[in-house]
Design a protein around this motif. Structure first.
Motif, mmCIF file in Angstrom:
data_model
loop_
_atom_site.group_PDB
_atom_site.id
_atom_site.type_symbol
_atom_site.label_atom_id
_atom_site.label_comp_id
_atom_site.label_asym_id
_atom_site.label_seq_id
_atom_site.Cartn_x
_atom_site.Cartn_y
_atom_site.Cartn_z
ATOM 1 N N VAL A 39 6.994 -6.729 -16.405
ATOM 2 C CA VAL A 39 8.104 -6.084 -17.402
ATOM 3 C C VAL A 39 9.314 -6.940 -16.855
ATOM 4 C CG1 VAL A 39 7.300 -4.177 -17.743
ATOM 5 C CG2 VAL A 39 8.850 -4.217 -15.939
ATOM 6 N N GLU A 40 10.148 -7.495 -17.743
ATOM 7 C CA GLU A 40 11.385 -7.993 -17.537
ATOM 8 C C GLU A 40 12.793 -7.190 -17.383
ATOM 9 O OE1 GLU A 40 14.217 -11.603 -19.403
ATOM 10 O OE2 GLU A 40 12.438 -11.224 -20.432
ATOM 11 N N ALA A 41 13.286 -7.330 -16.308
ATOM 12 C CA ALA A 41 14.604 -6.282 -16.028
ATOM 13 C C ALA A 41 15.498 -6.771 -17.198
ATOM 14 C CB ALA A 41 14.911 -6.534 -14.617
ATOM 15 N N ILE A 42 16.433 -5.805 -17.594
ATOM 16 C CA ILE A 42 17.489 -6.199 -18.618
ATOM 17 C C ILE A 42 18.600 -6.686 -17.645
ATOM 18 C CG2 ILE A 42 18.846 -4.985 -20.221
ATOM 19 C CD1 ILE A 42 16.499 -3.498 -20.931
ATOM 20 N N VAL A 43 18.880 -6.104 -16.395
ATOM 21 C CA VAL A 43 19.907 -6.450 -15.588
ATOM 22 C C VAL A 43 19.181 -6.570 -14.232
ATOM 23 C CG1 VAL A 43 21.745 -5.275 -16.964
ATOM 24 C CG2 VAL A 43 20.572 -3.886 -14.923
ATOM 25 N N THR A 44 20.084 -7.158 -13.292
ATOM 26 C CA THR A 44 19.628 -7.549 -11.993
ATOM 27 C C THR A 44 18.873 -6.219 -11.230
ATOM 28 O OG1 THR A 44 20.872 -9.505 -11.778
ATOM 29 C CG2 THR A 44 20.108 -8.308 -9.682
ATOM 30 N N PRO A 45 17.836 -5.971 -10.879
ATOM 31 C CA PRO A 45 17.380 -4.645 -10.142
ATOM 32 C C PRO A 45 17.863 -4.558 -9.084
ATOM 33 C CG PRO A 45 15.723 -6.225 -10.134
ATOM 34 C CD PRO A 45 16.921 -6.906 -10.857
ATOM 35 N N LYS A 46 18.039 -3.081 -8.612
ATOM 36 C CA LYS A 46 18.530 -2.462 -7.407
ATOM 37 C C LYS A 46 17.270 -2.657 -6.575
ATOM 38 C CE LYS A 46 20.794 0.757 -4.908
ATOM 39 N NZ LYS A 46 20.976 2.676 -4.949
ATOM 40 N N ILE A 47 17.679 -3.470 -5.252
ATOM 41 C CA ILE A 47 16.389 -3.736 -4.465
ATOM 42 C C ILE A 47 16.884 -3.164 -3.109
ATOM 43 C CG2 ILE A 47 14.950 -5.230 -3.412
ATOM 44 C CD1 ILE A 47 15.437 -7.385 -5.599
ATOM 45 N N THR A 48 15.927 -2.313 -2.800
ATOM 46 C CA THR A 48 16.072 -1.529 -1.514
ATOM 47 C C THR A 48 14.899 -2.279 -0.519
ATOM 48 O OG1 THR A 48 16.570 0.409 -2.167
ATOM 49 C CG2 THR A 48 15.943 0.490 -0.039
ATOM 50 N N GLY A 49 15.246 -2.575 0.779
ATOM 51 C CA GLY A 49 14.049 -3.212 1.545
ATOM 52 C C GLY A 49 14.078 -4.586 1.391
ATOM 53 N N ASN A 50 15.193 -5.417 1.075
ATOM 54 C CA ASN A 50 15.486 -6.919 0.990
ATOM 55 C C ASN A 50 14.739 -7.584 2.320
ATOM 56 O OD1 ASN A 50 16.179 -7.779 -1.578
ATOM 57 N ND2 ASN A 50 18.221 -6.690 -1.063
ATOM 58 N N GLN A 51 14.858 -6.982 3.295
ATOM 59 C CA GLN A 51 14.561 -7.417 4.522
ATOM 60 C C GLN A 51 12.889 -7.815 4.746
ATOM 61 O OE1 GLN A 51 15.708 -4.472 4.329
ATOM 62 N NE2 GLN A 51 15.017 -3.014 5.942
ATOM 63 N N TYR A 52 12.458 -7.056 3.692
ATOM 64 C CA TYR A 52 10.607 -6.940 3.568
ATOM 65 C C TYR A 52 10.430 -7.885 2.720
ATOM 66 C CZ TYR A 52 11.181 -3.016 6.777
ATOM 67 O OH TYR A 52 11.241 -2.320 7.988
ATOM 68 N N ILE A 53 11.249 -8.549 1.992
ATOM 69 C CA ILE A 53 10.883 -9.614 0.703
ATOM 70 C C ILE A 53 10.657 -11.065 1.630
ATOM 71 C CG2 ILE A 53 11.324 -10.553 -1.273
ATOM 72 C CD1 ILE A 53 12.691 -7.728 -1.929
ATOM 73 N N ARG A 55 9.944 -14.947 -0.091
ATOM 74 C CA ARG A 55 10.019 -15.455 -1.379
ATOM 75 C C ARG A 55 9.359 -16.790 -1.280
ATOM 76 N NH1 ARG A 55 14.815 -14.313 -4.851
ATOM 77 N NH2 ARG A 55 15.485 -12.230 -4.180
ATOM 78 N N TYR A 56 8.412 -17.143 -2.387
ATOM 79 C CA TYR A 56 7.820 -18.440 -2.203
ATOM 80 C C TYR A 56 8.306 -19.216 -3.554
ATOM 81 C CZ TYR A 56 4.036 -21.858 -3.014
ATOM 82 O OH TYR A 56 3.460 -22.862 -3.315
ATOM 83 N N PHE A 66 7.110 -11.291 -2.655
ATOM 84 C CA PHE A 66 6.019 -10.244 -2.291
ATOM 85 C C PHE A 66 6.672 -9.510 -0.749
ATOM 86 C CE2 PHE A 66 5.050 -14.419 -0.684
ATOM 87 C CZ PHE A 66 4.792 -13.886 0.936
ATOM 88 N N CYS A 67 6.114 -8.346 -0.686
ATOM 89 C CA CYS A 67 6.235 -7.536 0.644
ATOM 90 C C CYS A 67 5.762 -8.180 1.801
ATOM 91 C CB CYS A 67 5.871 -6.144 0.451
ATOM 92 S SG CYS A 67 6.222 -5.121 1.605
ATOM 93 N N LYS A 68 6.514 -8.472 2.675
ATOM 94 C CA LYS A 68 6.007 -8.921 4.112
ATOM 95 C C LYS A 68 5.084 -8.271 4.920
ATOM 96 C CE LYS A 68 10.246 -11.570 4.916
ATOM 97 N NZ LYS A 68 11.342 -11.559 5.962
ATOM 98 N N GLN A 69 5.122 -6.756 4.567
ATOM 99 C CA GLN A 69 4.397 -5.761 5.333
ATOM 100 C C GLN A 69 2.977 -5.728 4.566
ATOM 101 O OE1 GLN A 69 6.968 -3.001 7.830
ATOM 102 N NE2 GLN A 69 5.846 -2.114 6.405
ATOM 103 N N SER A 76 9.086 -11.691 -9.736
ATOM 104 C CA SER A 76 9.251 -12.995 -9.929
ATOM 105 C C SER A 76 10.542 -13.318 -10.356
ATOM 106 C CB SER A 76 8.207 -13.827 -10.899
ATOM 107 O OG SER A 76 6.905 -13.519 -10.326
ATOM 108 N N TYR A 77 11.306 -14.332 -9.630
ATOM 109 C CA TYR A 77 12.869 -14.635 -9.876
ATOM 110 C C TYR A 77 12.995 -15.930 -10.778
ATOM 111 C CZ TYR A 77 17.628 -15.764 -9.427
ATOM 112 O OH TYR A 77 18.895 -16.190 -9.618
ATOM 113 N N ILE A 78 13.195 -15.830 -12.066
ATOM 114 C CA ILE A 78 13.444 -17.034 -12.500
ATOM 115 C C ILE A 78 14.705 -17.747 -12.591
ATOM 116 C CG2 ILE A 78 13.124 -18.046 -15.295
ATOM 117 C CD1 ILE A 78 11.521 -15.392 -15.880
#
Length: 134
Positions: A39-53, A55-56, A66-69, A76-78
């Motif tokens: 699904v496409e986010a209408i606005v930037t999502p509020k993300i909790t746990g950024n330290q576990y993300i 990015r490739y 993806f989650c590191k754990q 996906s970030y366009i």
């Protein structure tokens, strides 16, 4: 709406319109082991746990996150348009979701076929639409 990875380390608050998009391109099939539903986010999502993300950057225009754990494909970030597409499977409250578009249908793997009659685009149709200068 709330979305969460398998282990719960990453969660998101996402505003979206409940339209699910399905991609059958080779990269998404490799990433998801089949069609990728988002699904496409209408606005930037509020993300909790950024330290576990993690990015490739899979192309010049896309980061797959993806989650590191637990390894859950989170979003996906366009890059050029500063948009987020969130893995549709992360939402527990999904009863009102509906498949709105299938992309790259001519690249769909031979071992599955979606019976939904949703709108669809081949790779050539998608690329022609993406290159339009409206």
């Amino acid at each position: 709406m709330k979305a969460q990875c398998l282990c719960g380390a990453v969660s998101l608050e996402v505003e979206h319109n409940q339209h699910v998009y399905c991609c059958h391109c080779e990269r998404c099939r490799t990433w998801a082991s089949g069609a990728h539903f988002a699904v496409e986010a209408i606005v930037t999502p509020k993300i909790t746990g950024n330290q576990y993300i993690s990015r490739y950057q899979s192309s010049d225009s896309l980061e797959r996150c993806f989650c590191k754990q637990c390894g859950t494909h989170v979003f996906s970030y366009i890059i050029p348009s500063d948009r987020y597409t969130i893995n549709a499977g992360l939402f527990k409250e999904n009863q009102n979701f509906h498949l709105s578009m299938q992309y790259f249908t001519d690249l769909q793997a031979p071992y599955y076929h979606l019976s939904d009659d949703s709108p669809s685009m081949t790779a050539a149709e998608f690329l022609a639409q993406s290159s339009r200068k409206d």
